[in-house]
Write a protein that holds these residues in place. Structure first.
Motif, PDB file in Angstrom:
ATOM      1  N   TYR A 155       0.768  -1.241   0.102  1.00 58.07           N
ATOM      2  CA  TYR A 155      -0.019  -0.192  -0.060  1.00 58.07           C
ATOM      3  C   TYR A 155       0.879   1.316   0.047  1.00 58.07           C
ATOM      4  N   TYR A 158       2.559   1.420  -3.621  1.00 58.49           N
ATOM      5  CA  TYR A 158       1.892   1.757  -4.600  1.00 58.49           C
ATOM      6  C   TYR A 158       1.194   3.270  -4.455  1.00 58.49           C
ATOM      7  N   CYS A 159       0.664   3.437  -3.298  1.00 58.58           N
ATOM      8  CA  CYS A 159      -0.037   4.798  -2.973  1.00 58.58           C
ATOM      9  C   CYS A 159       0.790   5.944  -2.850  1.00 58.58           C
ATOM     10  N   ALA A 163       4.055   7.505  -6.391  1.00 55.53           N
ATOM     11  CA  ALA A 163       3.684   8.789  -6.679  1.00 55.53           C
ATOM     12  C   ALA A 163       4.728   9.914  -6.746  1.00 55.53           C
ATOM     13  N   GLY A 286       1.496   5.397   3.390  1.00 59.79           N
ATOM     14  CA  GLY A 286       0.579   4.705   2.235  1.00 59.79           C
ATOM     15  C   GLY A 286      -1.032   5.327   2.396  1.00 59.79           C
ATOM     16  N   PHE A 290      -2.752   7.878  -0.330  1.00 59.24           N
ATOM     17  CA  PHE A 290      -3.992   7.612  -0.943  1.00 59.24           C
ATOM     18  C   PHE A 290      -5.119   8.433  -0.849  1.00 59.24           C
ATOM     19  N   ARG A 291      -5.168   8.950   0.587  1.00 56.17           N
ATOM     20  CA  ARG A 291      -6.284   9.839   0.833  1.00 56.17           C
ATOM     21  C   ARG A 291      -5.859  11.264   0.325  1.00 56.17           C
ATOM     22  N   TYR A 293      -2.863  11.963  -2.287  1.00 56.74           N
ATOM     23  CA  TYR A 293      -2.854  12.396  -3.662  1.00 56.74           C
ATOM     24  C   TYR A 293      -3.661  12.064  -4.458  1.00 56.74           C
ATOM     25  N   PHE A 294      -4.537  10.872  -4.269  1.00 60.21           N
ATOM     26  CA  PHE A 294      -5.396  10.363  -5.086  1.00 60.21           C
ATOM     27  C   PHE A 294      -7.011  10.939  -4.675  1.00 60.21           C
TER      28      PHE A 294
END
Length: 514
Positions: A155, A158-159, A163, A286, A290-291, A293-294
């Protein structure tokens, strides 16, 4: 909501006089405060996952049998998607220590005591709570294992890591991930019957009127090592716990753990804890990636710099981590331009930049275990004075010629203001005044650099005496603050004996050699 009200009526015999929704956290459960006509309230919960709700209900009933500080389940629907629990009030530990957090990590004595009470109670829940617990009721899994570790590490990869567009050898990194996962799940002391809270944070601790901690939101718990929760709590990026306080809380936890379980030797304990701090730091990065950047959530993006600073501090003792590819990747990660010149406010509030893992130092009573970069081998004694220029510079009694004298009078003087006139640089209102103003911190940045180089060289050359003096107008506020902070900084970083004398305040203190 209608079914929750029906459950309340079945339990209480009447409908609630008032219903108020309680702001929730990141869970999918909805909370309500249900109050009867006499003002007595309970908390009603509406969930969406039967398995998750079942885990909470089972754990709560089990913990109540163990007489642990958790709420009680008063009633539950047949499908367990709705239940009533005792109302623990509205004051969380997170709210109670907000002042220290917003002051950049300068926690008051009252706030520090609340943290100590909480950390002392944690082993009670972890060890006594695990006795006779059927872990098959835990959700989503019964035990902390290699697969769950690898999930979180990937996690992070990848997250967050990808990035950043940082180049790395993926197969070598995966090999280090597998080795780290094996190390995290292999411990003869902590992998026995222990309840891993998993989401142990200040938001999940409620305080009663006497300041005693009560625990909530443990439905994601499982069997696992106790280090995980300690690392989660003390190295939470947004908490801003200063270096010194964090070290003290680690020691509080270690001593409390002795009351419930056989404990490993100090060096083993701090080595293992450092592994979990590394893992939790990658885990939260991680999540922040996710919270932030994505999903483009500002709060999580703002949490990345202090988490990177935690990682940077951890890498100060990277020789204890046998994961060469991972260490290389993380070192280069902290050196990326977007993460440069990041210094947490907590570090500034504690008076210096932390470049080693001193929070893991063993307490003096537990022996010599330490991860300080510089072990003080010689019998150096550092003396630090505060004084008033009107009464002269302190005399050097060692016969070595004096050392350094720093003039604090260029900084803002709290003694000009009535609320501070009877206080000293050791008192919390003065400390906050000086640090909010900031001039004293800039002044001390230069002092620390000079002092560090000098102390390090004196240790190397086997010298036995060094003296630092801080003067101001009255020897009461700025000089006292500066002397105390330099003394504590030198003591924690180098472990030498430091003797402090606030001359005009008639206060003396000795920080014993570690």
């Amino acid at each position: 909501m209608h079914k929750l009200l029906e459950l309340y009526k079945q339990w209480n015999g009447a409908e609630p006089a008032n219903v108020q929704q309680i702001p929730g956290g990141g869970s999918n459960r909805t909370y309500f405060r249900l109050t009867d006509k006499d003002g007595q309230s309970v908390v009603g919960v509406v969930g969406t996952s039967r398995d998750e709700d079942h885990a909470f209900i089972y754990l709560t009933k089990h913990f109540n049998r163990r007489k642990l500080p958790v709420p009680k389940i008063l009633a539950a629907s047949d499908d367990q998607l709705r239940y009533l629990q005792t109302d623990l009030g509205s004051m969380s530990l997170f709210d109670a220590i907000r002042g220290g957090r917003e002051a950049g990590g300068r926690y008051t004595l009252k706030e520090q005591e609340l943290l100590r009470r909480t950390i002392r109670e944690l082993p009670n829940v972890q060890i006594r709570g695990a006795r006779e617990l059927d872990f098959s009721n835990c959700y989503p899994q019964a035990e902390f294992d290699v697969d769950s570790v690898l999930f979180d590490l990937n996690y992070f990869k990848y997250c967050f890591l990808k990035a950043t567009e940082l180049d790395f050898h993926e197969l070598k990194l995966e090999a280090d991930f597998r080795l780290l996962a094996k190390d995290l799940t292999n411990d003869t002391y902590a992998m026995g019957d222990c309840f891993l809270y998993r989401d142990f944070q200040a938001r999940n601790v409620m305080l009663d009127h006497d300041g005693n901690p009560w625990f909530i939101d443990y439905q994601g718990g499982r069997k696992g090592p106790y280090y995980y929760d300690l690392a989660s709590f003390l190295w939470q990026a947004s908490a801003r716990y200063p270096h010194k306080l964090r070290r003290e809380l680690v020691y509080e936890y270690y001593n409390s753990l002795k009351n419930y379980s056989e404990v490993p030797p100090v060096r083993h304990f701090v080595n293992r804890l450092s592994l979990f701090v590394l893992f939790r730091t990658l885990q939260v990065l991680g999540a922040y990636g996710f919270r932030g950047y994505f999903e483009q959530k500002k709060h999580f993006i703002e949490s990345i710099p202090p988490a990177i600073q935690n990682l940077r501090e951890l890498l100060g003792v990277s020789t204890i981590f046998p994961y060469p590819c991972l260490m290389d990747v993380l070192k280069r990660l902290t050196e990326l331009p977007q993460f440069q010149q990041i210094e947490t406010v907590a570090s500034r509030a504690d008076g210096y930049k932390t470049t080693d893992l001193n929070p893991y130092k063993a307490h003096p009573q537990d022996g010599p275990a330490t991860f300080s970069k510089y072990d003080a081998q010689g019998p150096l004694v550092v003396r630090v004075f505060s004084f008033s220029y009107g009464k002269g510079i302190p005399q050097d009694e060692s016969g070595n010629g004096g050392g350094y004298v720093f003039d604090c009078r260029s900084t803002h003087n709290p003694g000009r203001y009535e609320p501070y006139k009877k206080l000293t640089g050791l008192d919390e209102p003065v400390i906050r005044f000086l640090e909010d103003d900031g001039e004293i911190l800039t002044f001390l940045d230069s002092v620390y650099k000079l002092a560090d180089a000098h102390v390090r060289r004196y240790i190397q050359r086997g010298f036995t005496s060094l003296m630092f003096c801080f003067g101001c107008t009255g020897g009461q506020h700025r000089s006292v603050y500066s002397a105390q902070h330099l003394a504590e900084h030198i003591h924690e970083k180098f472990g030498v004996e430091v003797r402090i004398e606030h001359r005009e305040q008639h206060i003396s203190q000795t920080l014993e050699r570690l």
